[in-house]
Design a protein around this motif. Structure first.
Motif, PDB file in Angstrom:
ATOM      1  N   MET A 114       0.831  -1.206   0.000  1.00  0.00           N
ATOM      2  CA  MET A 114       0.000   0.000   0.000  1.00  0.00           C
ATOM      3  C   MET A 114       0.864   1.254   0.000  1.00  0.00           C
ATOM      4  SD  MET A 114      -3.096  -1.143   2.525  1.00  0.00           S
ATOM      5  CE  MET A 114      -3.783   0.494   2.558  1.00  0.00           C
ATOM      6  N   GLN A 115       1.963   1.230   0.756  1.00  0.00           N
ATOM      7  CA  GLN A 115       2.828   2.408   0.822  1.00  0.00           C
ATOM      8  C   GLN A 115       3.456   2.689  -0.543  1.00  0.00           C
ATOM      9  OE1 GLN A 115       5.202   2.765   4.311  1.00  0.00           O
ATOM     10  NE2 GLN A 115       6.344   4.516   3.558  1.00  0.00           N
ATOM     11  N   VAL A 116       3.857   1.661  -1.245  1.00  0.00           N
ATOM     12  CA  VAL A 116       4.418   1.854  -2.587  1.00  0.00           C
ATOM     13  C   VAL A 116       3.361   2.485  -3.498  1.00  0.00           C
ATOM     14  CG1 VAL A 116       5.231   0.635  -4.658  1.00  0.00           C
ATOM     15  CG2 VAL A 116       6.161   0.042  -2.409  1.00  0.00           C
ATOM     16  N   ALA A 117       2.143   1.956  -3.440  1.00  0.00           N
ATOM     17  CA  ALA A 117       1.068   2.491  -4.286  1.00  0.00           C
ATOM     18  C   ALA A 117       0.727   3.930  -3.912  1.00  0.00           C
ATOM     19  CB  ALA A 117      -0.168   1.597  -4.184  1.00  0.00           C
ATOM     20  N   VAL A 118       0.626   4.210  -2.616  1.00  0.00           N
ATOM     21  CA  VAL A 118       0.294   5.564  -2.163  1.00  0.00           C
ATOM     22  C   VAL A 118       1.399   6.546  -2.533  1.00  0.00           C
ATOM     23  CG1 VAL A 118      -0.051   6.980  -0.078  1.00  0.00           C
ATOM     24  CG2 VAL A 118      -1.294   4.837  -0.352  1.00  0.00           C
ATOM     25  N   THR A 119       2.637   6.099  -2.454  1.00  0.00           N
ATOM     26  CA  THR A 119       3.758   6.952  -2.865  1.00  0.00           C
ATOM     27  C   THR A 119       3.585   7.379  -4.315  1.00  0.00           C
ATOM     28  OG1 THR A 119       5.266   5.929  -1.278  1.00  0.00           O
ATOM     29  CG2 THR A 119       6.274   7.037  -3.173  1.00  0.00           C
ATOM     30  N   GLN A 120       3.231   6.438  -5.165  1.00  0.00           N
ATOM     31  CA  GLN A 120       3.031   6.760  -6.587  1.00  0.00           C
ATOM     32  C   GLN A 120       1.855   7.720  -6.778  1.00  0.00           C
ATOM     33  OE1 GLN A 120       5.098   5.669  -9.189  1.00  0.00           O
ATOM     34  NE2 GLN A 120       6.331   5.109  -7.413  1.00  0.00           N
ATOM     35  N   ILE A 121       0.795   7.525  -6.014  1.00  0.00           N
ATOM     36  CA  ILE A 121      -0.376   8.404  -6.123  1.00  0.00           C
ATOM     37  C   ILE A 121      -0.012   9.837  -5.725  1.00  0.00           C
ATOM     38  CG2 ILE A 121      -2.673   8.896  -5.166  1.00  0.00           C
ATOM     39  CD1 ILE A 121      -2.995   5.773  -4.932  1.00  0.00           C
ATOM     40  N   TYR A 122       0.637   9.988  -4.577  1.00  0.00           N
ATOM     41  CA  TYR A 122       1.067  11.325  -4.144  1.00  0.00           C
ATOM     42  C   TYR A 122       1.998  11.945  -5.187  1.00  0.00           C
ATOM     43  CZ  TYR A 122      -0.630  11.536   0.721  1.00  0.00           C
ATOM     44  OH  TYR A 122      -1.400  11.637   1.848  1.00  0.00           O
ATOM     45  N   ALA A 123       2.939  11.148  -5.679  1.00  0.00           N
ATOM     46  CA  ALA A 123       3.922  11.665  -6.634  1.00  0.00           C
ATOM     47  C   ALA A 123       3.274  12.111  -7.935  1.00  0.00           C
ATOM     48  CB  ALA A 123       4.994  10.610  -6.905  1.00  0.00           C
ATOM     49  N   ARG A 124       2.180  11.482  -8.330  1.00  0.00           N
ATOM     50  CA  ARG A 124       1.487  11.885  -9.548  1.00  0.00           C
ATOM     51  C   ARG A 124       0.612  13.118  -9.331  1.00  0.00           C
ATOM     52  NH1 ARG A 124       0.624   6.298 -10.143  1.00  0.00           N
ATOM     53  NH2 ARG A 124      -1.519   6.515  -9.418  1.00  0.00           N
ATOM     54  N   ASN A 125       0.222  13.367  -8.098  1.00  0.00           N
ATOM     55  CA  ASN A 125      -0.752  14.413  -7.827  1.00  0.00           C
ATOM     56  C   ASN A 125      -0.190  15.670  -7.173  1.00  0.00           C
ATOM     57  OD1 ASN A 125      -3.628  13.416  -8.515  1.00  0.00           O
ATOM     58  ND2 ASN A 125      -2.594  11.652  -7.639  1.00  0.00           N
ATOM     59  N   TYR A 126       1.048  15.600  -6.701  1.00  0.00           N
ATOM     60  CA  TYR A 126       1.663  16.759  -6.054  1.00  0.00           C
ATOM     61  C   TYR A 126       3.040  17.017  -6.650  1.00  0.00           C
ATOM     62  CZ  TYR A 126      -1.881  16.313  -2.384  1.00  0.00           C
ATOM     63  OH  TYR A 126      -3.055  16.248  -1.694  1.00  0.00           O
ATOM     64  N   SER A 127       3.389  18.285  -6.689  1.00  0.00           N
ATOM     65  CA  SER A 127       4.734  18.652  -7.140  1.00  0.00           C
ATOM     66  C   SER A 127       5.698  18.473  -5.974  1.00  0.00           C
ATOM     67  CB  SER A 127       4.745  20.108  -7.603  1.00  0.00           C
ATOM     68  OG  SER A 127       4.569  20.971  -6.479  1.00  0.00           O
ATOM     69  N   LEU A 128       6.985  18.551  -6.269  1.00  0.00           N
ATOM     70  CA  LEU A 128       8.006  18.452  -5.233  1.00  0.00           C
ATOM     71  C   LEU A 128       7.803  19.562  -4.197  1.00  0.00           C
ATOM     72  CD1 LEU A 128      10.524  17.131  -4.106  1.00  0.00           C
ATOM     73  CD2 LEU A 128      11.894  18.532  -5.674  1.00  0.00           C
ATOM     74  N   GLU A 129       7.521  20.774  -4.651  1.00  0.00           N
ATOM     75  CA  GLU A 129       7.298  21.901  -3.736  1.00  0.00           C
ATOM     76  C   GLU A 129       6.097  21.628  -2.819  1.00  0.00           C
ATOM     77  OE1 GLU A 129       5.961  26.566  -3.910  1.00  0.00           O
ATOM     78  OE2 GLU A 129       7.127  25.774  -5.598  1.00  0.00           O
ATOM     79  N   GLU A 130       5.021  21.093  -3.392  1.00  0.00           N
ATOM     80  CA  GLU A 130       3.832  20.797  -2.584  1.00  0.00           C
ATOM     81  C   GLU A 130       4.102  19.691  -1.558  1.00  0.00           C
ATOM     82  OE1 GLU A 130       0.369  21.984  -5.822  1.00  0.00           O
ATOM     83  OE2 GLU A 130       1.340  20.008  -5.951  1.00  0.00           O
ATOM     84  N   ILE A 131       4.863  18.681  -1.967  1.00  0.00           N
ATOM     85  CA  ILE A 131       5.227  17.601  -1.032  1.00  0.00           C
ATOM     86  C   ILE A 131       6.030  18.188   0.125  1.00  0.00           C
ATOM     87  CG2 ILE A 131       6.630  15.506  -0.740  1.00  0.00           C
ATOM     88  CD1 ILE A 131       3.996  14.998  -2.207  1.00  0.00           C
ATOM     89  N   ASN A 132       6.958  19.085  -0.185  1.00  0.00           N
ATOM     90  CA  ASN A 132       7.757  19.719   0.871  1.00  0.00           C
ATOM     91  C   ASN A 132       6.878  20.555   1.804  1.00  0.00           C
ATOM     92  OD1 ASN A 132      10.142  18.529   0.027  1.00  0.00           O
ATOM     93  ND2 ASN A 132      10.622  20.206  -1.377  1.00  0.00           N
ATOM     94  N   GLN A 133       5.868  21.227   1.249  1.00  0.00           N
ATOM     95  CA  GLN A 133       4.943  22.003   2.081  1.00  0.00           C
ATOM     96  C   GLN A 133       4.119  21.088   2.989  1.00  0.00           C
ATOM     97  OE1 GLN A 133       2.594  24.523  -0.491  1.00  0.00           O
ATOM     98  NE2 GLN A 133       4.407  25.614  -1.270  1.00  0.00           N
ATOM     99  N   LEU A 134       3.671  19.969   2.432  1.00  0.00           N
ATOM    100  CA  LEU A 134       2.925  19.002   3.252  1.00  0.00           C
ATOM    101  C   LEU A 134       3.804  18.469   4.383  1.00  0.00           C
ATOM    102  CD1 LEU A 134       1.024  16.972   0.505  1.00  0.00           C
ATOM    103  CD2 LEU A 134      -0.019  18.309   2.352  1.00  0.00           C
ATOM    104  N   ALA A 135       5.032  18.142   4.047  1.00  0.00           N
ATOM    105  CA  ALA A 135       5.955  17.626   5.072  1.00  0.00           C
ATOM    106  C   ALA A 135       6.154  18.664   6.173  1.00  0.00           C
ATOM    107  CB  ALA A 135       7.298  17.248   4.439  1.00  0.00           C
ATOM    108  N   ALA A 136       6.282  19.927   5.791  1.00  0.00           N
ATOM    109  CA  ALA A 136       6.439  20.992   6.789  1.00  0.00           C
ATOM    110  C   ALA A 136       5.197  21.066   7.675  1.00  0.00           C
ATOM    111  CB  ALA A 136       6.700  22.331   6.100  1.00  0.00           C
ATOM    112  N   PHE A 137       4.019  20.932   7.081  1.00  0.00           N
ATOM    113  CA  PHE A 137       2.780  20.959   7.868  1.00  0.00           C
ATOM    114  C   PHE A 137       2.752  19.811   8.873  1.00  0.00           C
ATOM    115  CE2 PHE A 137      -1.484  19.113   8.380  1.00  0.00           C
ATOM    116  CZ  PHE A 137      -2.054  20.104   9.167  1.00  0.00           C
ATOM    117  N   TYR A 138       3.105  18.607   8.443  1.00  0.00           N
ATOM    118  CA  TYR A 138       3.045  17.450   9.342  1.00  0.00           C
ATOM    119  C   TYR A 138       4.083  17.515  10.464  1.00  0.00           C
ATOM    120  CZ  TYR A 138      -0.488  15.394   6.395  1.00  0.00           C
ATOM    121  OH  TYR A 138      -1.654  15.170   5.711  1.00  0.00           O
ATOM    122  N   ARG A 139       5.027  18.431  10.361  1.00  0.00           N
ATOM    123  CA  ARG A 139       5.991  18.636  11.453  1.00  0.00           C
ATOM    124  C   ARG A 139       5.471  19.642  12.479  1.00  0.00           C
ATOM    125  NH1 ARG A 139       9.768  18.039   7.061  1.00  0.00           N
ATOM    126  NH2 ARG A 139       9.802  20.277   6.735  1.00  0.00           N
TER     127      ARG A 139
END
Length: 181
Positions: A114-139
């Protein structure tokens, strides 16, 4: 019944054919995939999924029992004695089914997949900048609180969904069972 089975097979073939026609999604950017992997780690994804699956299993057993009971009681081909026998048989089989489902949900390979699949889903739907923003939020404290509360919220949402959806499912099952009469 034969017509129903043929219709069901034809419907699955139609859906499968249309799914095969879809063009393959382009491979996500490896940098984004790497960032998503780190994001999921920071979200404690594995622990979150384990907790969510455990909470789901707690809701699943009563839902399965309710669904089986509704299907048996809706079967107009069975008389009261046959329904009682079918209910007893279903109740005797339920712990085995639930045990198998618990084993399936506890398999670490399931969460890995599931984690492999979810990783691909996030990667297709968010840019690198958006992923970094999400990571900052979760911190942040709010992001951490959100992740900590998600399993309980998911379990409560599932329970409410079952209360709302189950009467509709039972009605549909009764309608489907009428086809077999």
């Amino acid at each position: 019944m034969k017509k129903f089975a043929v219709s069901l097979v034809a419907a699955f073939a139609f859906v499968s054919a249309h799914a095969a026609d879809k063009p393959a999604a382009p491979a996500p950017n490896p940098a984004v995939v790497s960032a998503v992997s780190k994001l999921l780690d920071s979200m404690n994804y594995r622990s979150l999924m384990e907790q969510t699956m455990k909470a789901s299993m707690q809701q699943m057993e009563p839902a399965m029992a309710q669904t089986m009971e509704a299907a048996i009681n809706a079967n107009k081909k069975l008389n009261a004695e046959q329904k009682a026998q079918a209910l007893e048989l279903a109740k005797s089989k339920l712990p085995v089914m639930v045990g198998k489902m618990r084993t399936m949900f506890a398999d670490p390979a399931l969460i890995d997949e599931m984690q492999v699949a979810v990783t691909q889903i996030y990667a297709r739907n968010y840019s690198l900048e958006e992923i970094n923003q999400l990571a900052a939020f979760y911190r942040t404290p709010l992001g951490k609180k959100m992740m900590a509360k998600t399993p309980a919220i998911a379990a409560e949402s599932m329970a409410v969904s079952q209360q709302i959806v189950m009467p509709r499912v039972e009605k549909l099952m009764a309608e489907v069972m009428e086809v077999f009469e």
